[in-house]
Design an enzyme around this catalytic site. Structure first.
Site, PDB file in Angstrom:
ATOM      1  N   SER A 273       4.354   2.612   5.715  1.00 55.89           N
ATOM      2  CA  SER A 273       3.007   2.095   5.988  1.00 55.89           C
ATOM      3  C   SER A 273       2.264   3.111   6.832  1.00 55.89           C
ATOM      4  O   SER A 273       2.838   3.668   7.770  1.00 55.89           O
ATOM      5  CB  SER A 273       3.092   0.778   6.762  1.00 55.89           C
ATOM      6  OG  SER A 273       1.819   0.447   7.273  1.00 55.89           O
ATOM      7  N   ILE A 274       0.990   3.338   6.518  1.00 53.45           N
ATOM      8  CA  ILE A 274       0.236   4.294   7.342  1.00 53.45           C
ATOM      9  C   ILE A 274      -0.135   3.670   8.684  1.00 53.45           C
ATOM     10  O   ILE A 274      -0.535   4.375   9.596  1.00 53.45           O
ATOM     11  CB  ILE A 274      -1.055   4.779   6.634  1.00 53.45           C
ATOM     12  CG1 ILE A 274      -2.056   3.641   6.446  1.00 53.45           C
ATOM     13  CG2 ILE A 274      -0.721   5.462   5.325  1.00 53.45           C
ATOM     14  CD1 ILE A 274      -3.459   4.131   6.119  1.00 53.45           C
ATOM     15  N   ASP A 275      -0.004   2.344   8.807  1.00 52.93           N
ATOM     16  CA  ASP A 275      -0.539   1.653   9.987  1.00 52.93           C
ATOM     17  C   ASP A 275       0.335   1.778  11.238  1.00 52.93           C
ATOM     18  O   ASP A 275      -0.125   1.531  12.341  1.00 52.93           O
ATOM     19  CB  ASP A 275      -0.732   0.158   9.678  1.00 52.93           C
ATOM     20  CG  ASP A 275      -1.650  -0.071   8.483  1.00 52.93           C
ATOM     21  OD1 ASP A 275      -2.478   0.810   8.208  1.00 52.93           O
ATOM     22  OD2 ASP A 275      -1.520  -1.117   7.830  1.00 52.93           O
TER      23      ASP A 275
ATOM     24  N   HIS B 242      -9.685   5.548   1.927  1.00 51.80           N
ATOM     25  CA  HIS B 242      -8.368   5.891   1.373  1.00 51.80           C
ATOM     26  C   HIS B 242      -8.038   7.373   1.425  1.00 51.80           C
ATOM     27  O   HIS B 242      -6.924   7.756   1.063  1.00 51.80           O
ATOM     28  CB  HIS B 242      -8.254   5.338  -0.053  1.00 51.80           C
ATOM     29  CG  HIS B 242      -8.139   3.839  -0.061  1.00 51.80           C
ATOM     30  ND1 HIS B 242      -9.207   3.032   0.164  1.00 51.80           N
ATOM     31  CD2 HIS B 242      -7.061   3.027  -0.208  1.00 51.80           C
ATOM     32  CE1 HIS B 242      -8.822   1.764   0.131  1.00 51.80           C
ATOM     33  NE2 HIS B 242      -7.522   1.734  -0.099  1.00 51.80           N
TER      34      HIS B 242
ATOM     35  N   GLY C 266       0.841  -1.199   0.000  1.00 53.29           N
ATOM     36  CA  GLY C 266       0.000   0.000   0.000  1.00 53.29           C
ATOM     37  C   GLY C 266       0.877   1.249   0.000  1.00 53.29           C
ATOM     38  O   GLY C 266       1.883   1.296   0.703  1.00 53.29           O
TER      39      GLY C 266
ATOM     40  N   SER D 127       5.884  -6.474   2.369  1.00 54.28           N
ATOM     41  CA  SER D 127       6.890  -6.135   1.353  1.00 54.28           C
ATOM     42  C   SER D 127       8.293  -6.396   1.876  1.00 54.28           C
ATOM     43  O   SER D 127       9.166  -6.875   1.150  1.00 54.28           O
ATOM     44  CB  SER D 127       6.784  -4.656   0.985  1.00 54.28           C
ATOM     45  OG  SER D 127       5.484  -4.365   0.599  1.00 54.28           O
TER      46      SER D 127
ATOM     47  N   GLY E   3      -5.747   0.881   9.571  1.00 53.95           N
ATOM     48  CA  GLY E   3      -4.712   0.448  10.510  1.00 53.95           C
ATOM     49  C   GLY E   3      -4.512  -1.060  10.503  1.00 53.95           C
ATOM     50  O   GLY E   3      -3.704  -1.597  11.254  1.00 53.95           O
TER      51      GLY E   3
ATOM     52  N   GLU F 154     -10.264  -0.431  12.126  1.00 51.46           N
ATOM     53  CA  GLU F 154     -10.823  -1.458  11.233  1.00 51.46           C
ATOM     54  C   GLU F 154     -10.567  -2.880  11.742  1.00 51.46           C
ATOM     55  O   GLU F 154     -11.302  -3.802  11.418  1.00 51.46           O
ATOM     56  CB  GLU F 154     -10.322  -1.296   9.796  1.00 51.46           C
ATOM     57  CG  GLU F 154      -8.835  -1.499   9.623  1.00 51.46           C
ATOM     58  CD  GLU F 154      -8.385  -1.381   8.169  1.00 51.46           C
ATOM     59  OE1 GLU F 154      -9.219  -1.389   7.258  1.00 51.46           O
ATOM     60  OE2 GLU F 154      -7.166  -1.269   7.956  1.00 51.46           O
TER      61      GLU F 154
ATOM     62  N   ASP G  27       5.106  -4.549   6.237  1.00 49.09           N
ATOM     63  CA  ASP G  27       5.744  -5.789   6.681  1.00 49.09           C
ATOM     64  C   ASP G  27       5.752  -6.874   5.601  1.00 49.09           C
ATOM     65  O   ASP G  27       6.736  -7.571   5.420  1.00 49.09           O
ATOM     66  CB  ASP G  27       5.157  -6.304   8.005  1.00 49.09           C
ATOM     67  CG  ASP G  27       3.656  -6.496   7.938  1.00 49.09           C
ATOM     68  OD1 ASP G  27       3.059  -6.141   6.900  1.00 49.09           O
ATOM     69  OD2 ASP G  27       3.077  -6.999   8.912  1.00 49.09           O
TER      70      ASP G  27
HETATM   71  O1  F6P Z   1      -1.663  -1.182   5.154  1.00 48.56           O
HETATM   72  C1  F6P Z   1      -2.203   0.008   4.720  1.00 48.56           C
HETATM   73  C2  F6P Z   1      -3.686  -0.100   4.528  1.00 48.56           C
HETATM   74  O2  F6P Z   1      -4.183   1.159   4.133  1.00 48.56           O
HETATM   75  C3  F6P Z   1      -4.457  -0.638   5.715  1.00 48.56           C
HETATM   76  O3  F6P Z   1      -4.687   0.323   6.725  1.00 48.56           O
HETATM   77  C4  F6P Z   1      -5.716  -1.132   5.057  1.00 48.56           C
HETATM   78  O4  F6P Z   1      -6.263  -2.189   5.806  1.00 48.56           O
HETATM   79  C5  F6P Z   1      -5.219  -1.635   3.730  1.00 48.56           C
HETATM   80  O5  F6P Z   1      -3.966  -1.028   3.494  1.00 48.56           O
HETATM   81  C6  F6P Z   1      -6.128  -1.345   2.567  1.00 48.56           C
HETATM   82  O6  F6P Z   1      -5.568  -1.950   1.448  1.00 48.56           O
HETATM   83  P1  F6P Z   1      -6.054  -1.700  -0.039  1.00 48.56           P
HETATM   84  O7  F6P Z   1      -5.680  -0.295  -0.410  1.00 48.56           O
HETATM   85  O8  F6P Z   1      -5.308  -2.695  -0.843  1.00 48.56           O
HETATM   86  O9  F6P Z   1      -7.534  -1.867  -0.042  1.00 48.56           O
END
Ligand code: F6P
Length: 411
Positions: A194-196, A329, A10, A161, A239, A295, A159
């Site tokens: 990562s945003i998480d 997003h 992501g 990647s 997250g 989430e 993680d």
């Molecule tokens: O890992 C980043 C993240 O934005 C998570 O917070 C979320 O669960 C996931 O990616 C969403 O993934 P995608 O953009 O593939 O739907």
């Protein structure tokens, strides 16, 4: 040394700053620098189409003149841009007849990455590559890198990647011994994008501060409309399995109740507990209610806590006019905040340092930040194995978490 940089998984704000730094510092240290387009997918595909190499353009200026249909073409301008000139044209055919189509490993120079620190997402593209998860895919990736003469790879991703980056088949290539001997060992370092903020052994991941800021702004906006109508809002935030974004957004946005995976509430009784507290907040004069649901939130029996269910509870038990907002997003995109420019810049410098110092025995370092210092963690695998989501700020300390909870209950 030939260094390539790839962004994977992501996207997150700050990834472009990583690329910019690795390219600029790499060149300043005497390396050739390359970007890999479209994440690991680009590594698996490699450069499948013939193209005019930069060196040929240097040797024969008429190629560029022909390409631009003008004898006045400024050769110097083109040379400064190198192959990376093509980046400006995306995947479309370039007037020179050269194209990025079928080319995923592209040499870039200073001019290609100017100003990238301020741009959201990742300009070189990313993908959640299925092909790279297969042994054949990783083998192809290693082969493509070695085939281009790349000695070192900087991976910026989450993680998943970084697990890919640590895999022996890409680090060692599992390519024929002659090929390895010819091109040497492929050195790899990982930067956590990562945003998480869900990686252990580093305090902050690249992109998490911007996402937090985004959520905080969204809560500010919701606060005013919620207050106007005296409504309740249930916000679902990203997250994955980590509650860092939800908890810190709640603290910075004045939430009434927060659900995070690290602190699961009692099954079947949390509804009463939440309602009691929100009722008290209303009794002391609050006109609005904000509940944040990570989430990945679940109860003590691992049953997911859904925003829609929380809304129904607030509506039915407290009679609150309640709405659900899923930020989605919007949390991930947009301009990086200042910290998501400085952190990737400092870590990018450290990544290049680590690559230049690496020996064939050096593990794939993960570049992190701990207690305000840029760090090298021995191996990416260590950080992934240590998976401890409670590392972040107040989540680390149960006593602090408890006092924080008391604060929310009484405020
Ligand atoms: O890992 C980043 C993240 O934005 C998570 O917070 C979320 O669960 C996931 O990616 C969403 O993934 P995608 O953009 O593939 O739907």
């Amino acid at each position: 040394m030939k260094i390539a940089v790839v962004t994977s998984g992501g996207d997150s704000a700050g990834m472009n700053a990583v690329v910019r730094t690795v390219v600029k510092i790499g060149i300043l240290r005497g390396c050739e620098t390359y970007i890999v387009r479209e994440g690991y997918e680009g590594l698996v595909r490699g450069n499948t189409q013939d193209y005019i190499p930069y060196s040929e353009l240097l040797a024969d200026p008429s190629v560029i003149q022909r390409a631009h249909g003008s004898a006045k073409t400024n050769l110097f301008e083109n040379l400064r841009f190198g192959d990376g000139l093509l980046l400006r044209d995306g995947t479309s055919d370039h007037p020179s007849g050269r194209s990025l189509k079928g080319r995923y490993i592209v040499r870039v120079g200073f001019d290609d990455v100017r100003g990238w620190f301020a741009v959201g997402g990742t300009l070189i593209g990313t993908a959640r590559s299925k092909a790279f998860r297969t042994p054949e895919g990783r083998l192809a990736a290693a082969y493509n890198l070695i085939n281009e003469g790349i000695d070192a790879l900087v991976v910026c991703g989450g993680d998943g990647s970084l697990t890919g980056a640590d895999s022996p088949s890409i680090a060692q290539g599992k390519i024929t011994q002659e090929q390895l001997a010819k091109h040497g060992h492929l050195r790899i370092v990982g930067l956590v994008g990562s945003i998480d903020n869900d990686m252990s052994l580093t305090d902050l991941t690249i992109g998490a501060p911007t996402a937090l800021h985004r959520i905080c702004e969204a809560i500010d906006n919701i606060n005013s409309t919620a207050s106007s109508h005296s409504r309740a809002f249930v916000l679902e935030v990203m997250g994955r399995h980590c509650g860092w974004l939800a908890l810190l957004a709640g603290v910075s946005g004045g939430a009434d109740f927060i659900f995070i995976p690290e602190h699961p509430p009692e099954t079947n009784t949390w509804e009463d507990y939440m309602c009691e507290n929100i009722k008290r907040h209303r009794q002391i004069g609050k006109r609005k209610t904000i509940v944040i649901v990570a989430e990945g939130a679940h109860d003590a029996d691992l049953q997911p806590i859904r925003a829609d269910y929380v809304k129904d509870v607030l509506t039915e038990r407290l009679g609150l006019d309640t709405r659900v907002t899923t930020l989605g997003h919007t949390q991930r995109g947009g301009k990086p905040c200042a910290l998501d420019r400085t952190l990737p810049t400092l870590q990018g410098v450290e990544a290049v340092n680590a690559l230049l110092e690496a020996t064939p025995d050096t593990p794939s370092y993960m570049i992190g930040v701990r207690e305000n210092k840029i760090t090298r963690t021995k191996a990416v695998a260590d950080a992934i194995a240590a998976k401890d989501f409670t590392k972040a700020m107040s989540l680390r300390d149960p006593e602090f978490l408890h006092s924080l909870e008391n604060f929310f209950i009484t405020s």
